[in-house]
Design a protein around this motif. Sequence first.
Motif, PDB file in Angstrom:
ATOM      1  N   GLY A 152       0.851   6.769   7.265  1.00  0.00           N
ATOM      2  CA  GLY A 152       0.407   6.595   5.896  1.00  0.00           C
ATOM      3  C   GLY A 152       1.469   6.959   4.882  1.00  0.00           C
ATOM      4  N   CYS A 153       1.040   7.563   3.784  1.00  0.00           N
ATOM      5  CA  CYS A 153       1.954   7.868   2.681  1.00  0.00           C
ATOM      6  C   CYS A 153       2.794   9.097   3.002  1.00  0.00           C
ATOM      7  CB  CYS A 153       1.168   8.063   1.394  1.00  0.00           C
ATOM      8  SG  CYS A 153       0.023   9.471   1.412  1.00  0.00           S
ATOM      9  N   LYS A 162      -3.916   5.382  10.316  1.00  0.00           N
ATOM     10  CA  LYS A 162      -2.860   6.145   9.645  1.00  0.00           C
ATOM     11  C   LYS A 162      -2.392   7.347  10.457  1.00  0.00           C
ATOM     12  CE  LYS A 162      -4.239   4.649   5.039  1.00  0.00           C
ATOM     13  NZ  LYS A 162      -3.041   3.826   4.777  1.00  0.00           N
ATOM     14  N   SER A 214      -5.593  -0.444   9.991  1.00  0.00           N
ATOM     15  CA  SER A 214      -6.114   0.684   9.195  1.00  0.00           C
ATOM     16  C   SER A 214      -6.117   1.985   9.988  1.00  0.00           C
ATOM     17  CB  SER A 214      -7.533   0.381   8.687  1.00  0.00           C
ATOM     18  OG  SER A 214      -7.523  -0.721   7.815  1.00  0.00           O
ATOM     19  N   ARG A 238       0.807   7.188  -3.002  1.00  0.00           N
ATOM     20  CA  ARG A 238      -0.340   7.590  -2.196  1.00  0.00           C
ATOM     21  C   ARG A 238      -1.084   6.354  -1.690  1.00  0.00           C
ATOM     22  NH1 ARG A 238      -4.389  10.095  -6.876  1.00  0.00           N
ATOM     23  NH2 ARG A 238      -5.063   8.093  -7.765  1.00  0.00           N
ATOM     24  N   CYS A 239      -2.015   6.572  -0.790  1.00  0.00           N
ATOM     25  CA  CYS A 239      -2.681   5.457  -0.105  1.00  0.00           C
ATOM     26  C   CYS A 239      -3.761   4.772  -0.929  1.00  0.00           C
ATOM     27  CB  CYS A 239      -3.305   5.951   1.201  1.00  0.00           C
ATOM     28  SG  CYS A 239      -2.105   6.525   2.416  1.00  0.00           S
ATOM     29  N   TRP A 269      -9.448   7.274   9.831  1.00  0.00           N
ATOM     30  CA  TRP A 269      -8.227   6.481   9.964  1.00  0.00           C
ATOM     31  C   TRP A 269      -7.406   6.911  11.185  1.00  0.00           C
ATOM     32  CZ3 TRP A 269      -7.413   3.120   5.600  1.00  0.00           C
ATOM     33  CH2 TRP A 269      -8.199   3.404   4.478  1.00  0.00           C
ATOM     34  N   CYS A 303      -2.992  11.741   3.221  1.00  0.00           N
ATOM     35  CA  CYS A 303      -3.276  12.248   1.869  1.00  0.00           C
ATOM     36  C   CYS A 303      -3.811  13.676   1.928  1.00  0.00           C
ATOM     37  CB  CYS A 303      -4.269  11.337   1.156  1.00  0.00           C
ATOM     38  SG  CYS A 303      -3.659   9.652   0.896  1.00  0.00           S
ATOM     39  N   ASN A 330       4.559  10.081  -5.205  1.00  0.00           N
ATOM     40  CA  ASN A 330       3.230  10.264  -4.634  1.00  0.00           C
ATOM     41  C   ASN A 330       2.417  11.167  -5.559  1.00  0.00           C
ATOM     42  OD1 ASN A 330       0.962  11.028  -3.067  1.00  0.00           O
ATOM     43  ND2 ASN A 330       2.091  10.578  -1.196  1.00  0.00           N
ATOM     44  N   ARG A 377      -0.842  -0.393   9.923  1.00  0.00           N
ATOM     45  CA  ARG A 377      -1.325  -0.749   8.585  1.00  0.00           C
ATOM     46  C   ARG A 377      -2.388  -1.835   8.686  1.00  0.00           C
ATOM     47  NH1 ARG A 377       2.707  -4.362   5.778  1.00  0.00           N
ATOM     48  NH2 ARG A 377       1.610  -5.777   7.199  1.00  0.00           N
ATOM     49  N   PRO A 419      -7.642   9.397   3.559  1.00  0.00           N
ATOM     50  CA  PRO A 419      -6.665   9.207   4.648  1.00  0.00           C
ATOM     51  C   PRO A 419      -6.032  10.534   5.050  1.00  0.00           C
ATOM     52  CG  PRO A 419      -6.404   7.491   2.998  1.00  0.00           C
ATOM     53  CD  PRO A 419      -7.386   8.474   2.433  1.00  0.00           C
TER      54      PRO A 419
END
Length: 484
Positions: free
Chosen positions: A277-278, A264, A262, A284-285, A169, A307, A401, A259, A304
């Motif tokens: 990302g998250c 992150k 794709s 979370r993703c 990602w 994460c 999360n 996003r 990801p």
Amino acid sequence: MRVTPCQAALAGAISLNLLLLYCIWRAPGGSPPSCRPPRGVPGITVLLRDFEDFENDLAGTARSFASLPVPVLVMAETVPYPPVPLPPGVGLFLLRPEADRPPPLAHPELRIRTRHVALVPDGTRAAPGLLERMREALEDKAGDTRLVAAPVGSTPLRCLDLQLEPRAWTARYSPGTPGFCRAVEGPAVLLLRTRDLFALPFPLTRPVPAALFIQAAFRGWGLRLVTAAFPAARRPPVSPHSRWKAENLAETRRRRLMRDLSVKREVLADGRERWYGCSKETARCFGTVHARTPQYLLAGRWTPPCCLRALRETARHVTAMLEAAGIRYWLEGGSLLGAVRLGDIIPWDYDVDLGIYREDVGKCRWLAVAAAGEPVEDPQGFLWEKAAEGDFYRVHYSRSNRLHVDLWPFYPRGGVMTKDTWLGHPQDVEFPESFLRPRVPMAFAGFTAMAPNDARRFLELKFGPGAIENPEYPNPDIRRLGQD
């Protein structure tokens, strides 16, 4: 039945009329186009896409390029507001779909008939002949060149290489070499073939340069620089409020773009990183994991990076809390496997596993509260709770999360470490307590954690011979590593 000449002529006339009615019906606005697909004509259409409604030089930029003359189109989601007095002949192409109209980009060739397009940033001034030079550079250059860039203003463009790592990602930038660029740094006019632009899934998404560079890199397109520059307009200083508003909008657009693409994480040429990302404040993703196979594995991707970062942070926090409370713990299962292989979390793993001595649970205030059935949030925002699936504990990155560390309480019975909850994982087996006497330090996820004293033998007991040298996804019956 015999058809007379009169009947044949009548049938032909009816068919022709039906064809004409079909063409009129398909045409926007009711004007009948040719039923043959329009073919690109020589020339360049200037597209003005990157500008702000509340403060722009749109009229000046459009007027300058319309004087060349070339077709000029303003591309916007909605009609710019406050209204902009566009020069005569400059068109407005609205991109936001409306229920009573055809999709705006379904047939862009009906509005853009030239073979080439130039995406011009707001505040640029035309330079006679420079667009044509860019077109020649595109068409004369052999190889994979599909984009040509020319600077705006007096600062030269910086050539960058761009490597995409879809499985991770990640988009990674680095200094480019002369004649080999995948992206540029600095304001630029970008020229490409019209058919190439509208073959992209996100042809006009903002910010336009980043969107084009990343989509081009996915396709292996090259980018050529032209050193001659377009003049930049002299503009009054931007007010602090407008600058703040523009920066916030730019950040929002870039996040939306990443996003959609794709991506992150971006690693910039100077080593800085941008994350998309998250976070601790978001979910979370990925969703609930079924059959030990997260959705991203089925899509050919790994965990990801945001994460993984959250899992590392959670693991570091949890082990620090356990050590401070005097709780004996060790890396378990796939987490130990990652530590031995990489000194880190396995790049497709979605949690961290630690074993603990069950008799030590009461030493940690957070575990003691969780053991009583009450989820509890510690001062750093990590959520401790007893798992609903059985007699073990989870520490989540946050309430929002749910990336987590699992804590598995083991206890010795006749020299063998066992536990009360077994979830049916292949590696879920009892083992001799001698592996924990003593426990040994091991590098893991950026810190030092405790581990069994003979990690290879411990892992081969759990996963089978060759587990370290032969990586595999958690559930090979669903997805195997070699399928990527």
